[in-house]
Structure formats: C-alpha cells, structure tokens
Design an enzyme around this catalytic site. Structure first.
Site, PDB file in Angstrom:
ATOM      1  N   ASP A 228       0.104   2.071  -0.435  1.00  0.00           N
ATOM      2  CA  ASP A 228       0.710   1.073  -1.173  1.00  0.00           C
ATOM      3  C   ASP A 228       2.119   1.241  -0.544  1.00  0.00           C
ATOM      4  O   ASP A 228       3.373   0.702  -1.382  1.00  0.00           O
ATOM      5  CB  ASP A 228       0.706   0.848  -2.769  1.00  0.00           C
ATOM      6  CG  ASP A 228      -0.623   0.679  -3.051  1.00  0.00           C
ATOM      7  OD1 ASP A 228      -1.657  -0.039  -2.495  1.00  0.00           O
ATOM      8  OD2 ASP A 228      -0.962   1.221  -4.230  1.00  0.00           O
TER       9      ASP A 228
ATOM     10  N   LYS B  39       2.316  -1.221   4.270  1.00  0.00           N
ATOM     11  CA  LYS B  39       1.665  -1.415   5.438  1.00  0.00           C
ATOM     12  C   LYS B  39       1.572  -2.768   6.029  1.00  0.00           C
ATOM     13  O   LYS B  39       1.669  -3.094   7.047  1.00  0.00           O
ATOM     14  CB  LYS B  39       0.495  -0.519   5.526  1.00  0.00           C
ATOM     15  CG  LYS B  39       0.596   0.932   5.459  1.00  0.00           C
ATOM     16  CD  LYS B  39      -0.712   1.749   5.221  1.00  0.00           C
ATOM     17  CE  LYS B  39      -1.623   1.333   3.835  1.00  0.00           C
ATOM     18  NZ  LYS B  39      -1.029   1.631   2.555  1.00  0.00           N
TER      19      LYS B  39
ATOM     20  N   GLY C 269      -5.400  -2.653  -0.592  1.00  0.00           N
ATOM     21  CA  GLY C 269      -4.613  -4.212  -0.915  1.00  0.00           C
ATOM     22  C   GLY C 269      -3.307  -4.312   0.042  1.00  0.00           C
ATOM     23  O   GLY C 269      -2.443  -3.491  -0.540  1.00  0.00           O
ATOM     24  N   HIS C 270      -3.216  -5.220   1.078  1.00  0.00           N
ATOM     25  CA  HIS C 270      -1.964  -5.181   1.849  1.00  0.00           C
ATOM     26  C   HIS C 270      -1.480  -6.400   1.708  1.00  0.00           C
ATOM     27  O   HIS C 270      -2.042  -7.524   1.743  1.00  0.00           O
ATOM     28  CB  HIS C 270      -2.488  -4.947   3.211  1.00  0.00           C
ATOM     29  CG  HIS C 270      -3.104  -3.552   3.499  1.00  0.00           C
ATOM     30  ND1 HIS C 270      -3.443  -3.251   4.949  1.00  0.00           N
ATOM     31  CD2 HIS C 270      -3.120  -2.415   2.786  1.00  0.00           C
ATOM     32  CE1 HIS C 270      -3.887  -1.793   4.693  1.00  0.00           C
ATOM     33  NE2 HIS C 270      -3.573  -1.493   3.426  1.00  0.00           N
TER      34      HIS C 270
ATOM     35  N   GLN D 101      -4.882   2.817   2.898  1.00  0.00           N
ATOM     36  CA  GLN D 101      -4.482   4.193   2.065  1.00  0.00           C
ATOM     37  C   GLN D 101      -3.488   4.829   2.582  1.00  0.00           C
ATOM     38  O   GLN D 101      -2.552   4.407   3.227  1.00  0.00           O
ATOM     39  CB  GLN D 101      -5.589   4.969   1.795  1.00  0.00           C
ATOM     40  CG  GLN D 101      -6.906   4.453   0.944  1.00  0.00           C
ATOM     41  CD  GLN D 101      -7.586   3.525   1.606  1.00  0.00           C
ATOM     42  OE1 GLN D 101      -8.304   3.559   2.734  1.00  0.00           O
ATOM     43  NE2 GLN D 101      -7.796   2.495   1.199  1.00  0.00           N
TER      44      GLN D 101
HETATM   45  P1  GDP Z   1       0.246  -1.650   1.295  1.00  0.00           P
HETATM   46  O1  GDP Z   1      -0.957  -1.311   0.644  1.00  0.00           O
HETATM   47  O2  GDP Z   1       0.880  -0.385   2.058  1.00  0.00           O
HETATM   48  O3  GDP Z   1       0.318  -2.918   2.379  1.00  0.00           O
HETATM   49  O4  GDP Z   1       1.489  -1.971   0.245  1.00  0.00           O
HETATM   50  P2  GDP Z   1       1.001  -3.156  -1.004  1.00  0.00           P
HETATM   51  O5  GDP Z   1       0.922  -4.286  -0.383  1.00  0.00           O
HETATM   52  O6  GDP Z   1      -0.253  -2.433  -1.810  1.00  0.00           O
HETATM   53  O7  GDP Z   1       2.255  -2.484  -1.832  1.00  0.00           O
HETATM   54  C1  GDP Z   1       3.605  -2.779  -1.401  1.00  0.00           C
HETATM   55  C2  GDP Z   1       4.283  -3.601  -2.367  1.00  0.00           C
HETATM   56  O8  GDP Z   1       5.662  -3.931  -2.229  1.00  0.00           O
HETATM   57  C3  GDP Z   1       3.841  -5.187  -2.186  1.00  0.00           C
HETATM   58  O9  GDP Z   1       4.023  -5.965  -3.664  1.00  0.00           O
HETATM   59  C4  GDP Z   1       4.765  -5.855  -1.234  1.00  0.00           C
HETATM   60  O10 GDP Z   1       5.041  -7.253  -1.297  1.00  0.00           O
HETATM   61  C5  GDP Z   1       6.184  -4.927  -1.696  1.00  0.00           C
HETATM   62  N1  GDP Z   1       7.273  -4.697  -0.527  1.00  0.00           N
HETATM   63  C6  GDP Z   1       6.966  -4.383   0.647  1.00  0.00           C
HETATM   64  N2  GDP Z   1       7.999  -3.812   1.294  1.00  0.00           N
HETATM   65  C7  GDP Z   1       8.950  -4.067   0.120  1.00  0.00           C
HETATM   66  C8  GDP Z   1      10.355  -3.779   0.184  1.00  0.00           C
HETATM   67  O11 GDP Z   1      10.981  -3.351   1.078  1.00  0.00           O
HETATM   68  N3  GDP Z   1      11.082  -3.819  -0.904  1.00  0.00           N
HETATM   69  C9  GDP Z   1      10.541  -4.577  -1.964  1.00  0.00           C
HETATM   70  N4  GDP Z   1      11.008  -4.740  -3.075  1.00  0.00           N
HETATM   71  N5  GDP Z   1       9.092  -4.731  -2.054  1.00  0.00           N
HETATM   72  C10 GDP Z   1       8.335  -4.570  -0.979  1.00  0.00           C
HETATM   73  P1  IMO Z   2      -3.716   0.543   0.417  1.00  0.00           P
HETATM   74  O1  IMO Z   2      -4.321   0.424   1.840  1.00  0.00           O
HETATM   75  C1  IMO Z   2      -3.532   2.987  -3.116  1.00  0.00           C
HETATM   76  C2  IMO Z   2      -7.019   5.352  -4.446  1.00  0.00           C
HETATM   77  C3  IMO Z   2      -7.555   5.142  -5.685  1.00  0.00           C
HETATM   78  C4  IMO Z   2      -8.039   6.464  -6.114  1.00  0.00           C
HETATM   79  C5  IMO Z   2      -8.545   6.889  -4.754  1.00  0.00           C
HETATM   80  C6  IMO Z   2     -10.187   6.719  -4.541  1.00  0.00           C
HETATM   81  O2  IMO Z   2      -3.703  -0.738  -0.492  1.00  0.00           O
HETATM   82  O3  IMO Z   2      -2.522   1.329   0.574  1.00  0.00           O
HETATM   83  P2  IMO Z   2     -11.439   4.695  -3.725  1.00  0.00           P
HETATM   84  O4  IMO Z   2     -11.520   3.369  -4.301  1.00  0.00           O
HETATM   85  O5  IMO Z   2     -11.406   4.785  -2.231  1.00  0.00           O
HETATM   86  O6  IMO Z   2     -12.703   5.682  -3.924  1.00  0.00           O
HETATM   87  O7  IMO Z   2     -10.443   5.580  -4.504  1.00  0.00           O
HETATM   88  O8  IMO Z   2      -7.683   6.296  -3.615  1.00  0.00           O
HETATM   89  N1  IMO Z   2      -6.675   4.358  -3.248  1.00  0.00           N
HETATM   90  C7  IMO Z   2      -5.607   3.680  -2.969  1.00  0.00           C
HETATM   91  N2  IMO Z   2      -4.305   3.983  -3.688  1.00  0.00           N
HETATM   92  N3  IMO Z   2      -3.548   2.332  -2.134  1.00  0.00           N
HETATM   93  C8  IMO Z   2      -4.778   2.204  -1.641  1.00  0.00           C
HETATM   94  O9  IMO Z   2      -4.968   1.402  -0.642  1.00  0.00           O
HETATM   95  C9  IMO Z   2      -5.823   2.872  -2.083  1.00  0.00           C
HETATM   96  N4  IMO Z   2      -6.940   2.878  -1.616  1.00  0.00           N
HETATM   97  C10 IMO Z   2      -7.712   3.821  -2.908  1.00  0.00           C
HETATM   98  O10 IMO Z   2      -6.547   4.512  -6.552  1.00  0.00           O
HETATM   99  O11 IMO Z   2      -6.899   7.240  -6.748  1.00  0.00           O
HETATM  100 MG    MG Z   3      -1.921  -1.635  -1.209  1.00  0.00          MG
END
Ligand code: GDP
Ligand code: IMO
Ligand code: MG
Length: 422
Positions: free
Chosen positions: A13, A16, A40-41, A222
């Site tokens: 998270d 990415k 979840g991207h 991840q």
């Molecule tokens: P990912 O899994 O690495 O793609 O990241 P996620 O989408 O799960 O979580 C990142 C969260 O931060 C999302 O809600 C994005 O919309 C938000 N986000 C990304 N970059 C920024 C930033 O520079 N500032 C803020 N405030 N939010 C951001």
């Molecule tokens: P993105 O790509 C954050 C965590 C789960 C749990 C562990 C194992 O959005 O960054 P799993 O379902 O793979 O068996 O879970 O890994 N986890 C993540 N945490 N971002 C993710 O993906 C994750 N994918 C799995 O919360 O601790």
């Molecule tokens: Mg994510």
C-alpha cells in the site's frame, strides 16, 4: 531494452498503483509479476478514482499492453468484475490486457481453505486478505495447481473436480462450514469470460518486446517486508514480492533487469498481523490513519500506522538493488509539529542496524526527531517551492539510505507528483 521494476519497500500500500499509472505514460508495456487479488492498487485522475486488484495499472493509458505474468494468481470472478467495471467506462480491456497461460487460477475452494486455516490459527492468524492466495501458491509448488492455459483443454472440468475434491478432503480436518455451489457457478461463467482474452506465452512475448526495444515496466504487488523469504515470516504473503520475483514471474533473465524503483511512504503502515517496530498505538497513530485515509483498498480494514523505519527501508533497498526511490504521501505529515524516523533498532539492549531473524524479537526503535514543515504540500508542483524543513527530511533519508529520491508524491492524483531533476 531492459525491464524496469517498480516495487513496494514496506508492507504494501505504498502507492504503487498511482506511480505505475504516472510512469506508464513512458512505458508501452506494464506487467504484473506476482500476487493476485490480495493487492489493491489505487489510481486517481480527472476526479475519478479506481482500485485495481489483478489488472496492471497501465490499463488506463492508450496504446499500453498490460501483461498479467505467470507469477500472478488469478481469481476469474474478481478479474471479470474488475474488467466489467472498466468496460462500462469504455476501457478496451480485451485489447489492452494479455494473460500468461502459466498464471495459476484461484478456485472457490482455495478461498475456503484460506478462511478455514486462518480461523484455525486463532490468535496467531496472519491477517490474510482471504482471497485464496496462500492455498493457490501451495498448490502451485505442490504441483497440483490449475493454470490459465488449462481452461482451453477438453478435460478442464475433470481437472477442476480433481483439485476441488482434494480440497474438500483437506477441509475435513477443519471445523468449518462452507457452501461452494454459488461461487462455483460464477467461477465457471468467469472462466468463459477469461477465454475472450489474449492468453499468451508471456515469457516469449516479453522477451520479443524487449528485442523490439519496447520499454517494459514490471509492477510489484504487496511490499518487500511481506516477501515469502525476506519478510517477517510467517506474517507474510506467499510470493516473492522482491525484485527477483520479476524474473521468475515474467520469464526474464536477471541481466535483463534495468532500473529498480523502490516506493515508500514518508511514514509506515501495515495491514494484518506481524511485527511493526515503529507502530504508534496512540493518538499520533490515529492521526496518521485519519489524515492518510489508511484503510485497506481491498478489505477496508484500518491500517496500522507508525513512523518511517530506516532500518527496514535499508534492508528492502539491499534485497532489491533499488537505484531510485519514490517517496509517497509526505503531505499526510503536513500538520505535524515534529516527526520521528527510526535510525537504529535496540534489540536485547544492543544497538543494531539489521532486521533481526527472530520475528518475535522485542525491537525498540532509536528515533531521530525532525521539525515539521507545517505547510500544505498538496498544491506544490515545483521542487524549488518545497519547504526547507521538508527538503531536510528528504535529504536525510537519501543520505542514510544512499539512494536518491527521484519522485515525490504529494497527493493521490496523477498530477500531484514531482519528478525531480536535481
Ligand atoms: P498500492 O497498493 O501500493 O497501490 O497503494 P494503495 O492504493 O493500496 O494505497 C495508497 C493510498 O494512498 C491510495 O488511497 C492512494 O490514492 C493514496 N495515495 C497515493 N499517493 C498519495 C500521496 O502522495 N498522498 C496522499 N495523500 N495519498 C496518496
Ligand atoms: P498491495 O499490492 C498490504 C497482507 C495481508 C496479510 C498478509 C498475507 O495493495 O500493496 P494474503 O492475502 O497475501 O495471504 O495476506 O499480507 N497483504 C497486503 N497488505 N497491501 C497488499 O497489497 C497486501 N497483500 C497482502 O494483509 O497481512
Ligand atoms: Mg494496496
């Protein structure tokens, strides 16, 4: 041409999705190499927000090829749901998405096993997203799995039933009730939908693209601290989230890897169980969660929050061979009077700069304090307008880690991104 890689350096998270979408402007090919719908991207542009789980984050860019590599595990139902949403807004998914025939399929019974084994673990549960990831990779390495290419074979239904029956017998050891029927019907419908996509020999396709001088960007899922080998085992996911995973998950040789972009948040978050040395179980942690909207993009769970951890960051940089850093979400810290960064750990009374082998070791972070910048960064678009205290934070991280921060993200939107030149 080489494959450049974008990957998370923390516990996932990091942002990415946003960064791959930004960089995809310059890459005709984006490829996911591991993980599955546990990811979840999030992407945001033109006041629209999207969350992708299986689909590479280049899908919104015209003329991109988005490859789902052999290292990914696919749940056809989730994939179809994602695609239908995109088709509704006229994203030509069947033109833009290519799926390796060697990617493994998540069966409905994999999800049930995931849920049953998590429940059986009780207090020591991993905190899995319950998408069936672990059981699917177990069947892959156990040589029982079903791959995307198998859906085209005449005995596909038989293979499915053989694996499902194996799962049903595994499930007898758990006291867990389930009903597969409804999801099974949806699953077979989604498998038919999958057949409408270009199912490819991904390793040949990617290597040919490289020979044709096409730039390929590999999109990690991840984060490095959730890596099956180098994460805080057993509180990890079931794939190699680190750079090496791009080779095995796409079929490219190590010498074909080019730049490695490592993404980190200006603080830390973790969702699920496991060690988190700089975690803040107090009002500051609460503030980070609220200001950063730190709730899971896949499960909606509140994310645990804490200060930036340079010991862990340096570890991830080492394992991945990161040559450029990307710092996300510093804007979340805009109102803080002071910030802390962990620069060492204290384990058993001794200072160390290494992540300990023992997942359950009592780690006491040694912090350095920084003065906050107390300015709204979200509207700043030029590096020279960034406040002094903020640049002080940036330069300290660069010096400690020994890698330059190339991109600074100051908001969730595509446009809230500063690409540094100095
Ligand atoms: P990912 O899994 O690495 O793609 O990241 P996620 O989408 O799960 O979580 C990142 C969260 O931060 C999302 O809600 C994005 O919309 C938000 N986000 C990304 N970059 C920024 C930033 O520079 N500032 C803020 N405030 N939010 C951001
Ligand atoms: P993105 O790509 C954050 C965590 C789960 C749990 C562990 C194992 O959005 O960054 P799993 O379902 O793979 O068996 O879970 O890994 N986890 C993540 N945490 N971002 C993710 O993906 C994750 N994918 C799995 O919360 O601790
Ligand atoms: Mg994510």
């Amino acid at each position: 041409m080489k494959v450049d890689v974008v990957l998370g350096l923390q516990w996932g998270d990091e942002g990415k999705g946003k960064i791959v979408d930004v960089l995809a402007k310059n890459y005709p090919v984006i490829a996911r190499f591991q993980g599955g719908p546990n990811a979840g991207h999030s992407l945001q542009f033109e006041d629209k927000k999207f969350v992708l789980h299986t689909i590479p984050s280049g899908v919104f860019r015209k003329n991109t090829q988005n490859i789902i590599g052999n290292g990914v595990v696919i749940d056809p139902i989730i994939f179809m749901e994602e695609c239908l949403k995109l088709e509704e807004i006229d994203v030509p998914v069947k033109e833009r998405i290519f799926i390796s025939k060697k990617a493994h399929l998540i069966l409905p019974s994999h999800r049930v096993i995931d849920a049953a084994s998590e429940e059986a673990k009780g207090a020591s549960k991993i905190g899995s997203t319950l998408k069936g990831i672990g059981p699917t990779y177990m069947d892959k390495t156990g040589r029982n799995g079903i791959r995307v290419g198998d859906i085209l074979t005449p005995d596909f239904a038989d293979r499915y039933n053989t694996l499902k029956n194996k799962h049903i017998s595994t499930l007898k050891q758990f006291d867990f009730s389930y009903d597969l029927q409804e999801r099974e019907a949806q699953w077979f419908e989604a498998v038919e939908y999958l057949k409408e996509f270009q199912l490819i020999d991904g390793e040949y396709v990617i290597n040919h693209l490289l020979q044709e001088s096409k730039r390929v960007l590999a999109e990690g899922a991840q984060g490095s601290l959730l890596d099956i080998d180098f994460g805080s085992y057993p509180f990890v996911t079931s794939s190699n989230t680190t750079c090496a995973g791009a080779c095995t998950g796409l079929g490219v040789a190590p010498k074909q890897i080019g730049s490695v972009y490592g993404i980190f948040k200006a603080y830390c978050t973790r969702v699920g169980s496991g060690p988190f040395p700089t975690e803040l179980n107090n009002s500051t942690g609460e503030m980070l969660r609220e200001l950063g909207s730190e709730f899971g993009a896949t499960t909606g769970r509140p994310r645990r929050t804490g200060w930036l951890d340079l010991v862990a960051l340096k570890y991830a940089v080492m394992i991945n061979g990161v040559d450029q850093l990307i710092m996300m979400k510093a804007d979340v810290l805009d109102t803080f009077e002071t910030l802390s960064v962990a620069i060492h750990y204290k384990v058993d009374g001794k200072i160390t700069d290494c992540v300990p082998y023992d997942t359950f070791a009592q780690i006491e972070p040694v912090y350095k304090e920084f003065k906050g910048w107390k300015r709204d960064l979200t509207k700043i678009s030029k590096e020279e307008d960034l406040p002094f205290e903020f640049m002080n934070y940036v330069r300290f991280i660069e010096k400690e880690v020994g890698v330059p921060i190339m991109i600074i993200s100051l908001g969730p939107d595509r446009d809230q991104t500063i690409i540094r030149t100095s």
